[in-house]
Write a protein that holds these residues in place. Structure first.
Motif, PDB file in Angstrom:
ATOM      1  N   ALA A  93       0.829  -1.207   0.000  1.00 41.39           N
ATOM      2  CA  ALA A  93       0.000   0.000   0.000  1.00 41.39           C
ATOM      3  C   ALA A  93       0.866   1.261   0.000  1.00 41.39           C
ATOM      4  O   ALA A  93       0.462   2.292  -0.564  1.00 41.39           O
ATOM      5  N   PHE A  94       2.046   1.182   0.591  1.00 39.63           N
ATOM      6  CA  PHE A  94       2.929   2.343   0.636  1.00 39.63           C
ATOM      7  C   PHE A  94       3.404   2.752  -0.758  1.00 39.63           C
ATOM      8  O   PHE A  94       3.763   3.913  -0.966  1.00 39.63           O
ATOM      9  N   PHE A  95       3.414   1.824  -1.711  1.00 41.26           N
ATOM     10  CA  PHE A  95       3.790   2.205  -3.071  1.00 41.26           C
ATOM     11  C   PHE A  95       2.835   3.266  -3.611  1.00 41.26           C
ATOM     12  O   PHE A  95       3.248   4.241  -4.235  1.00 41.26           O
TER      13      PHE A  95
ATOM     14  N   HIS B 146       1.015   5.223  -1.778  1.00 40.55           N
ATOM     15  CA  HIS B 146       1.176   6.408  -0.942  1.00 40.55           C
ATOM     16  C   HIS B 146       2.391   7.219  -1.384  1.00 40.55           C
ATOM     17  O   HIS B 146       2.349   8.461  -1.416  1.00 40.55           O
ATOM     18  N   VAL B 147       3.477   6.541  -1.732  1.00 39.24           N
ATOM     19  CA  VAL B 147       4.715   7.220  -2.116  1.00 39.24           C
ATOM     20  C   VAL B 147       4.536   8.024  -3.401  1.00 39.24           C
ATOM     21  O   VAL B 147       5.048   9.146  -3.530  1.00 39.24           O
ATOM     22  N   ILE B 148       3.787   7.468  -4.360  1.00 35.91           N
ATOM     23  CA  ILE B 148       3.586   8.192  -5.620  1.00 35.91           C
ATOM     24  C   ILE B 148       2.457   9.213  -5.512  1.00 35.91           C
ATOM     25  O   ILE B 148       2.156   9.920  -6.483  1.00 35.91           O
ATOM     26  N   GLY B 149       1.856   9.318  -4.331  1.00 37.02           N
ATOM     27  CA  GLY B 149       0.858  10.348  -4.098  1.00 37.02           C
ATOM     28  C   GLY B 149      -0.474  10.113  -4.767  1.00 37.02           C
ATOM     29  O   GLY B 149      -1.205  11.069  -5.060  1.00 37.02           O
ATOM     30  N   SER B 150      -0.817   8.864  -5.013  1.00 40.24           N
ATOM     31  CA  SER B 150      -2.075   8.545  -5.688  1.00 40.24           C
ATOM     32  C   SER B 150      -3.002   7.822  -4.723  1.00 40.24           C
ATOM     33  O   SER B 150      -2.733   6.687  -4.323  1.00 40.24           O
TER      34      SER B 150
ATOM     35  N   ASP C  18      -5.947   6.735  -5.468  1.00 39.72           N
ATOM     36  CA  ASP C  18      -6.561   5.609  -6.191  1.00 39.72           C
ATOM     37  C   ASP C  18      -5.648   4.392  -6.198  1.00 39.72           C
ATOM     38  O   ASP C  18      -6.108   3.255  -6.004  1.00 39.72           O
ATOM     39  N   GLN C  19      -4.361   4.623  -6.436  1.00 36.64           N
ATOM     40  CA  GLN C  19      -3.410   3.516  -6.433  1.00 36.64           C
ATOM     41  C   GLN C  19      -3.264   2.919  -5.029  1.00 36.64           C
ATOM     42  O   GLN C  19      -3.139   1.703  -4.873  1.00 36.64           O
ATOM     43  N   THR C  20      -3.288   3.777  -4.021  1.00 33.35           N
ATOM     44  CA  THR C  20      -3.208   3.283  -2.649  1.00 33.35           C
ATOM     45  C   THR C  20      -4.392   2.382  -2.335  1.00 33.35           C
ATOM     46  O   THR C  20      -4.238   1.293  -1.768  1.00 33.35           O
ATOM     47  N   ARG C  21      -5.599   2.831  -2.714  1.00 34.89           N
ATOM     48  CA  ARG C  21      -6.793   2.018  -2.502  1.00 34.89           C
ATOM     49  C   ARG C  21      -6.698   0.710  -3.271  1.00 34.89           C
ATOM     50  O   ARG C  21      -7.019  -0.357  -2.736  1.00 34.89           O
ATOM     51  N   TYR C  22      -6.250   0.785  -4.517  1.00 31.55           N
ATOM     52  CA  TYR C  22      -6.157  -0.405  -5.359  1.00 31.55           C
ATOM     53  C   TYR C  22      -5.223  -1.432  -4.735  1.00 31.55           C
ATOM     54  O   TYR C  22      -5.562  -2.620  -4.633  1.00 31.55           O
ATOM     55  N   LEU C  23      -4.055  -0.972  -4.306  1.00 30.90           N
ATOM     56  CA  LEU C  23      -3.057  -1.893  -3.761  1.00 30.90           C
ATOM     57  C   LEU C  23      -3.460  -2.415  -2.389  1.00 30.90           C
ATOM     58  O   LEU C  23      -3.236  -3.593  -2.081  1.00 30.90           O
ATOM     59  N   LEU C  24      -4.053  -1.570  -1.564  1.00 25.61           N
ATOM     60  CA  LEU C  24      -4.447  -2.036  -0.243  1.00 25.61           C
ATOM     61  C   LEU C  24      -5.556  -3.071  -0.342  1.00 25.61           C
ATOM     62  O   LEU C  24      -5.484  -4.133   0.279  1.00 25.61           O
ATOM     63  N   VAL C  25      -6.592  -2.783  -1.127  1.00 24.61           N
ATOM     64  CA  VAL C  25      -7.699  -3.734  -1.254  1.00 24.61           C
ATOM     65  C   VAL C  25      -7.200  -5.047  -1.855  1.00 24.61           C
ATOM     66  O   VAL C  25      -7.505  -6.133  -1.350  1.00 24.61           O
TER      67      VAL C  25
ATOM     68  N   LEU D 148      -6.821  -1.947   8.834  1.00 25.85           N
ATOM     69  CA  LEU D 148      -5.674  -1.254   8.262  1.00 25.85           C
ATOM     70  C   LEU D 148      -6.099  -0.229   7.208  1.00 25.85           C
ATOM     71  O   LEU D 148      -5.421   0.780   7.008  1.00 25.85           O
ATOM     72  N   GLY D 149      -7.212  -0.486   6.535  1.00 26.42           N
ATOM     73  CA  GLY D 149      -7.661   0.391   5.455  1.00 26.42           C
ATOM     74  C   GLY D 149      -7.751   1.862   5.817  1.00 26.42           C
ATOM     75  O   GLY D 149      -7.199   2.722   5.097  1.00 26.42           O
ATOM     76  N   PRO D 150      -8.420   2.230   6.918  1.00 26.50           N
ATOM     77  CA  PRO D 150      -8.548   3.653   7.252  1.00 26.50           C
ATOM     78  C   PRO D 150      -7.221   4.376   7.422  1.00 26.50           C
ATOM     79  O   PRO D 150      -7.132   5.588   7.192  1.00 26.50           O
ATOM     80  N   ALA D 151      -6.168   3.666   7.818  1.00 30.24           N
ATOM     81  CA  ALA D 151      -4.860   4.297   7.975  1.00 30.24           C
ATOM     82  C   ALA D 151      -4.307   4.776   6.632  1.00 30.24           C
ATOM     83  O   ALA D 151      -3.449   5.667   6.593  1.00 30.24           O
ATOM     84  N   PHE D 152      -4.810   4.203   5.544  1.00 19.21           N
ATOM     85  CA  PHE D 152      -4.378   4.598   4.204  1.00 19.21           C
ATOM     86  C   PHE D 152      -5.484   5.319   3.447  1.00 19.21           C
ATOM     87  O   PHE D 152      -5.446   5.419   2.214  1.00 19.21           O
TER      88      PHE D 152
END
Length: 268
Positions: free
Chosen positions: A50-52, A54-58, A60-67, A130-134
């Motif tokens: 999920a940090f990937f 977060h690092v790129i500032g997206s 949508d990508q954070t949600r995609y990777l976390l889910v 963990l989801g809400p943290a991201f």
């Protein structure tokens, strides 16, 4: 055999095998080692991916990777069926089971049920804890359908894992490699890290036959409100039943071959 007996006999055998699976789980884990060992490890893995995003500032990508990776945790555990199916051979009980009149597949359906149950809990903790943290928040109306879809994911991928376990029935020495390779390939092509559209047509066709692809599509639909989840969920059910039937047939085939060759207790 009457209809009632034809239903109750498999259910009884599966129930006894599931009790054995629960005993294995209690032997392997205490609540402390499961919570701080296994669950902690899986949450760390989900956080890593999920940090990937977060690092790129997206967002949508954070949600995609976390889910995707939170759901993947129940698949990783369900694929442990490939490993635990070989335990009967290792402890010397496979010969006795193969001599019993009941189909061998009934035993193995219940033999590893601890994995999808544990995996479901792991995935739900990752998604809702963990989801809400991201920034992945859930509305009250989403919790029940997502929970049901995670249960469906664990159950249907367990059926797929049973088939792989049956194919690898005699490959005792390679059981960990096969288990790891199976879930890593699923992680790559089923829409966990990248959309399935990233892959060539033939890879996408293979991915569509794996239940995870369908259930993950349904979970993303519920999560993002992007479309109906019922159609992919129904496809996942059909695929799960199909893989379960194929696994049952394969177990019986391997049992017949083992009895003829005398290899049921040797791993040959």
């Amino acid at each position: 055999m009457s209809l009632t007996a034809s239903i109750t006999a498999p259910a009884r055998i599966i129930r006894y095998s599931a009790a054995n699976a629960l005993a294995d789980m209690r032997h392997m884990y205490t609540w402390k080692t499961w919570t701080f060992g296994w669950l902690g490890r899986m949450l760390a893995q989900v956080t890593f991916f999920a940090f990937f995003g977060h690092v790129i500032g997206s967002a949508d990508q954070t949600r995609y990777l976390l889910v995707g990776n939170a759901v993947m945790t129940c698949v990783i555990e369900s694929m442990m069926v490939i490993v635990s199916t070989t335990w009967e051979r290792r402890v010397g009980t496979l010969t006795l089971l193969s001599a019993a009149p009941a189909p061998l597949s009934w035993v193995f359906i219940g033999r590893s049920l601890q994995w999808p149950v544990s995996g479901t809990i792991t995935s739900l903790v990752a998604l809702f804890g963990l989801g809400p943290a991201f920034g992945v928040h859930w509305q009250a109306g989403q919790i029940l359908p997502v929970t049901a879809l995670v249960v469906l994911t664990a159950a249907t991928t367990y059926c797929f894992g049973l088939f792989v376990a049956a194919v690898a029935f005699n490959a005792d020495g390679a059981r960990n490699i096969i288990s790891n390779a199976t879930y890593l390939l699923m992680m790559a092509v089923c829409g966990v890290q990248v959309p399935t559209s990233y892959w060539p047509d033939w890879v996408r066709a293979v991915a569509q036959a794996i239940p995870l692809t369908q259930t993950l599509k349904a979970i993303r639909s519920v999560s993002g409100g992007s479309g109906p989840a019922l159609v992919p969920a129904c496809w996942a059910v059909l695929l799960g039943v199909g893989w379960l039937v194929a696994a049952s047939w394969m177990f019986q085939l391997m049992a017949r071959r083992g009895r003829r060759s005398g290899s049921m207790g040797t791993g040959a």
